[in-house]
Design a protein around this motif. Structure first.
Motif, PDB file in Angstrom:
ATOM      1  N   LEU A  63       1.644   5.268   6.145  1.00 44.62           N
ATOM      2  CA  LEU A  63       2.666   5.600   5.156  1.00 44.62           C
ATOM      3  C   LEU A  63       2.416   7.020   4.671  1.00 44.62           C
ATOM      4  CD1 LEU A  63       5.000   4.681   3.210  1.00 44.62           C
ATOM      5  CD2 LEU A  63       3.179   4.041   1.607  1.00 44.62           C
TER       6      LEU A  63
ATOM      7  N   VAL B  38       9.690   1.094  -0.944  1.00 45.27           N
ATOM      8  CA  VAL B  38       8.546   1.900  -1.369  1.00 45.27           C
ATOM      9  C   VAL B  38       8.886   2.580  -2.690  1.00 45.27           C
ATOM     10  CG1 VAL B  38       9.298   3.931  -0.061  1.00 45.27           C
ATOM     11  CG2 VAL B  38       6.882   3.680  -0.683  1.00 45.27           C
TER      12      VAL B  38
ATOM     13  N   VAL C  81       4.510  -0.856  -2.069  1.00 40.38           N
ATOM     14  CA  VAL C  81       5.174  -1.102  -0.788  1.00 40.38           C
ATOM     15  C   VAL C  81       5.371  -2.597  -0.617  1.00 40.38           C
ATOM     16  CG1 VAL C  81       5.055  -0.838   1.714  1.00 40.38           C
ATOM     17  CG2 VAL C  81       4.098   0.930   0.245  1.00 40.38           C
TER      18      VAL C  81
END
Length: 208
Positions: free
Chosen positions: A89, A165, A107
């Protein structure tokens, strides 16, 4: 599941305020609805996970990084080792000024109001990170991307879940955004998450 507030809730709030203004008396400011929904991007969580390990100490003071300042990417990694991260990420500051990125992002991978998996920090050591314009911070994600030995997968493999997110310490109106898992070449992939996700320590990407 209570971490996302739908855009429809914001629209409903506007209708309620407009109706109140037309009445004979004003009863004060309307309160934002708190009911959970998964129809859009996530709302600000009511409680945050502990801050992440130190990626950069002595960060300059500044406003917390918001979704509008960040470009998020989620990349599936090719290494199949059991100890290697499954995905990476990344958050890049595309705003005009430096911002504070202190702690873990939120997340979650989910199917509507059904099964979901959210990333849990692997450690609780705090981070104080200044993310300058153009700089990127990476978070490795560890999770099984195929069914376990007994065939179990928390999110069925034939489904195409959403990925939400949100930055650490979001503003009240920062509902985060949705992500698409891709491979290293930018091709879209279906996210398969079969058990708990763990998020590793953040690392500032070196400038070129």
């Amino acid at each position: 599941m209570a971490r996302r507030t739908a855009a429809v809730s914001a629209i409903s709030l506007a209708v309620v305020v407009a109706a109140a203004a037309c009445g004979p008396q004003h009863r004060g400011a309307a309160q934002a609805p708190t009911g959970p929904s998964r129809t859009t991007a996530p709302s600000a969580p009511s409680s945050r996970t502990p801050a992440s390990p130190s990626a950069s100490t002595g960060a300059r003071p500044g406003a917390a990084c918001g979704t509008k300042q960040l470009r998020w990417r989620l990349t599936r990694l090719a290494d199949k080792s059991s100890k290697a991260p499954t995905a990476l990420l990344s958050a890049t500051n595309i705003g005009g000024t430096s911002c504070a990125f202190d702690g873990y992002p939120y997340v979650e991978v989910y199917l509507g109001k059904g099964p979901s998996e959210s990333a849990k920090p692997k450690t609780t050591k705090p981070v104080r990170l200044a993310l300058d314009h153009g700089r990127t911070v990476d978070f490795p994600l560890f999770y099984p991307a195929s069914p376990l030995r007994d065939g179990y997968c928390s999110i069925p493999v034939d489904e195409d879940p959403r990925i939400a997110v949100q930055p650490p310490h979001p503003a009240r109106t920062d509902y985060g955004t949705l992500l698409q898992l891709t491979d290293a070449h930018g091709r879209h992939l279906r996210a398969t998450v079969c058990d708990t996700m763990h998020m590793g320590s953040p690392r500032l990407r070196q400038t070129e």
